[in-house]
Design an enzyme around this catalytic site. Structure first.
Site, PDB file in Angstrom:
ATOM      1  CB  CYS A 140       9.178 -35.257  28.087  1.00 32.41           C
ATOM      2  SG  CYS A 140       7.987 -35.814  27.347  1.00 32.41           S
ATOM      3  CB  CYS A 151      -4.630 -41.767  23.488  1.00 28.95           C
ATOM      4  SG  CYS A 151      -3.908 -41.432  21.657  1.00 28.95           S
ATOM      5  N   GLY A 202       0.240 -32.982  23.492  1.00 24.63           N
ATOM      6  CA  GLY A 202       0.112 -32.691  21.871  1.00 24.63           C
ATOM      7  C   GLY A 202       0.415 -33.805  21.179  1.00 24.63           C
ATOM      8  CD  GLU A 203       0.516 -36.493  16.449  1.00 21.73           C
ATOM      9  OE1 GLU A 203       1.569 -36.516  15.766  1.00 21.73           O
ATOM     10  OE2 GLU A 203       0.333 -37.772  17.134  1.00 21.73           O
ATOM     11  CB  SER A 234       6.391 -39.675  20.269  1.00 18.95           C
ATOM     12  OG  SER A 234       5.306 -40.802  20.364  1.00 18.95           O
ATOM     13  CB  SER A 256       1.505 -43.523  20.300  1.00 22.22           C
ATOM     14  OG  SER A 256       2.509 -42.585  20.927  1.00 22.22           O
ATOM     15  CG  LEU A 257       1.779 -50.604  17.498  1.00 23.45           C
ATOM     16  CD1 LEU A 257       1.071 -50.083  16.138  1.00 23.45           C
ATOM     17  CD2 LEU A 257       2.885 -51.587  17.268  1.00 23.45           C
ATOM     18  CG  HIS A 258      -0.022 -47.254  22.765  1.00 20.68           C
ATOM     19  ND1 HIS A 258       1.169 -47.423  23.626  1.00 20.68           N
ATOM     20  CD2 HIS A 258      -0.051 -46.231  22.343  1.00 20.68           C
ATOM     21  CE1 HIS A 258       1.504 -46.335  23.771  1.00 20.68           C
ATOM     22  NE2 HIS A 258       1.037 -45.577  22.962  1.00 20.68           N
ATOM     23  CG  ASN A 335       3.208 -44.319  34.134  1.00 18.55           C
ATOM     24  OD1 ASN A 335       3.615 -45.021  34.916  1.00 18.55           O
ATOM     25  ND2 ASN A 335       3.786 -44.077  32.803  1.00 18.55           N
ATOM     26  CB  CYS A 378       4.958 -42.398  29.706  1.00 17.73           C
ATOM     27  SG  CYS A 378       4.420 -42.556  27.930  1.00 17.73           S
TER      28      CYS A 378
END
Length: 405
Positions: A140, A151, A202-203, A234, A256-258, A335, A378
């Protein structure tokens, strides 16, 4: 190649009223004045040699040799590059370096997950995680120091964005992991590190150029040689850049929908206020290369009484079917981290949610939490260890949202 003679700027994404815009930010040269070759493209590596007054034909040959030593064999000491003449090795060592990220702390979880806290040359911390499984090993990787976004369920999202990581700092994470696993020279068979996910700090799509350049090095067949099918990028939904990522990088896409309603996703992923669910899913439908063999992955963190109802599961199925998406859903038990107001859905609720999605014809496995004991799971990555009050977290989130517009 004038940039070789002074501090090299790296694009820095600063939130603006429309989108983060690239603003040059100087990255200091090494203290010893040498140029680090890690992260340079093949052409830039050759040009670096030419700029150092090596004759062009000679520079082309040496660049090819260096590429193999650096990325195929993992060598950091020019003295060990035995097919290069000794006087040339000394010449190279006086002008160039082949480095790795500085390790501040290395931790190993009870389940075998490894986390590294790393430091940039200009003193900023970032993290990477290696997750071993029976049939694969996933690294990762972080793309920024801090994060542009906020987020609300994500620990990293409570950090301010410090700066983008350079191509060398991104690909350097892969090379450091290879060092730690003893996986040089690069070989496609039998290695533990088989997959890469850009799901760290980061994005990635707000650091597009550097991420693209780093991944091109990672995928190069004469070097690290990781297939694009083994790499997943992602995003939280930076819609305007998604098609470009598919065209210029071509790796697997995770989103990343969520949440499946505007109200809940606006809260959990505030970028949704700018690029809504419908716009995001259309961008997924348009993503180049997506098909049943290369499905788009939707990441869905399971939060108690927030996004985990039967109705949410059915709406998720409806949306994926509406856009005819070749997709699977990764259900991620939330988490926890210090300061969060959210709780993880209980196991029965997660199982019920998964069952509804599976019965809708969409794969929805539940991800087993890994590395929780070392805050490597995560949503937990955050290099700064200080605790923030709820008021501080709310203030930071409001500042980020105002900047994003």
């Amino acid at each position: 190649m004038a940039a070789m003679n002074h501090p090299m700027p790296a694009n820095m994404s600063i939130p603006g009223p429309i989108d983060p815009v690239p603003v040059p930010r100087a990255v200091p040269l090494r203290a010893d004045g040498r140029i680090d070759l890690i992260g340079l493209s093949r052409d830039d590596l050759r040009m670096a040699l030419e700029t150092a007054q090596l004759e062009p034909k000679q520079a082309k040959l040496r660049a090819k040799q260096l590429w193999s030593w650096i990325y195929n064999r993992g060598v950091t000491d020019f003295a060990l590059m035995t097919d290069i003449a000794k006087d040339m090795r000394l010449w190279l060592a006086n002008r160039f370096a082949v480095s790795r990220p500085e390790i501040v702390v290395a931790q190993v979880s009870e389940d075998g997950t490894r986390k590294w806290l790393l430091k940039t040359d200009d003193g900023h911390d970032y993290e990477m995680v290696f997750i071993p499984d029976a049939d694969r090993g996933t690294l990762c990787v972080s793309s920024q120091v801090g994060c542009t976004l906020n987020c609300r369920f994500c620990h990293t999202g409570t950090m301010k964005l410090v700066r983008n990581l350079t191509p060398g700092e991104i690909v350097g994470q892969v090379m450091l992991a290879r060092d730690s696993l003893g996986e040089w020279p690069s070989q496609p068979e039998g290695r533990m590190l088989t997959n890469i996910v850009l799901m760290g700090m980061g994005e990635p799509l707000y650091n597009f150029d550097n991420v693209r350049d780093a991944l091109k090095i990672t995928m190069d067949g004469d070097g690290l040689a990781l297939s694009k099918r083994r790499i997943t990028l992602s995003t939280s939904g930076v819609v305007p850049t998604m098609a470009r990522a598919g065209a210029e990088i071509g790796v697997n896409l995770a989103v990343s929908l969520h949440a499946v309603t505007k109200e809940v996703r606006d809260e959990l992923v505030p970028l949704n206020r700018k690029y809504g669910i419908e716009e995001l899913l259309q961008a997924c439908a348009d993503y180049p290369g997506a098909n049943n063999a290369r499905r788009i992955t939707f990441e869905y963190v399971m939060i108690r009484n927030k996004n985990d109802s039967d109705e949410d599961a059915r709406e998720l199925v409806r949306l994926i079917r509406k856009y005819k998406l070749p997709a699977k859903v990764n259900l991620i038990p939330f988490n926890p981290w210090p300061g969060t107001d959210y709780e993880c859905s209980d196991a029965d609720r997660i199982a019920r949610f998964s069952d509804i999605v599976f019965k809708g014809g969409i794969s929805a496995p539940v991800r087993t939490p890994r590395g929780r004991d070392i805050m490597a799971a995560c949503g937990q990555l955050k290099s700064a260890a200080e605790k923030k009050s709820r008021a501080e977290l709310d203030r930071l989130a409001a500042e980020k949202q105002a900047a994003l517009g």
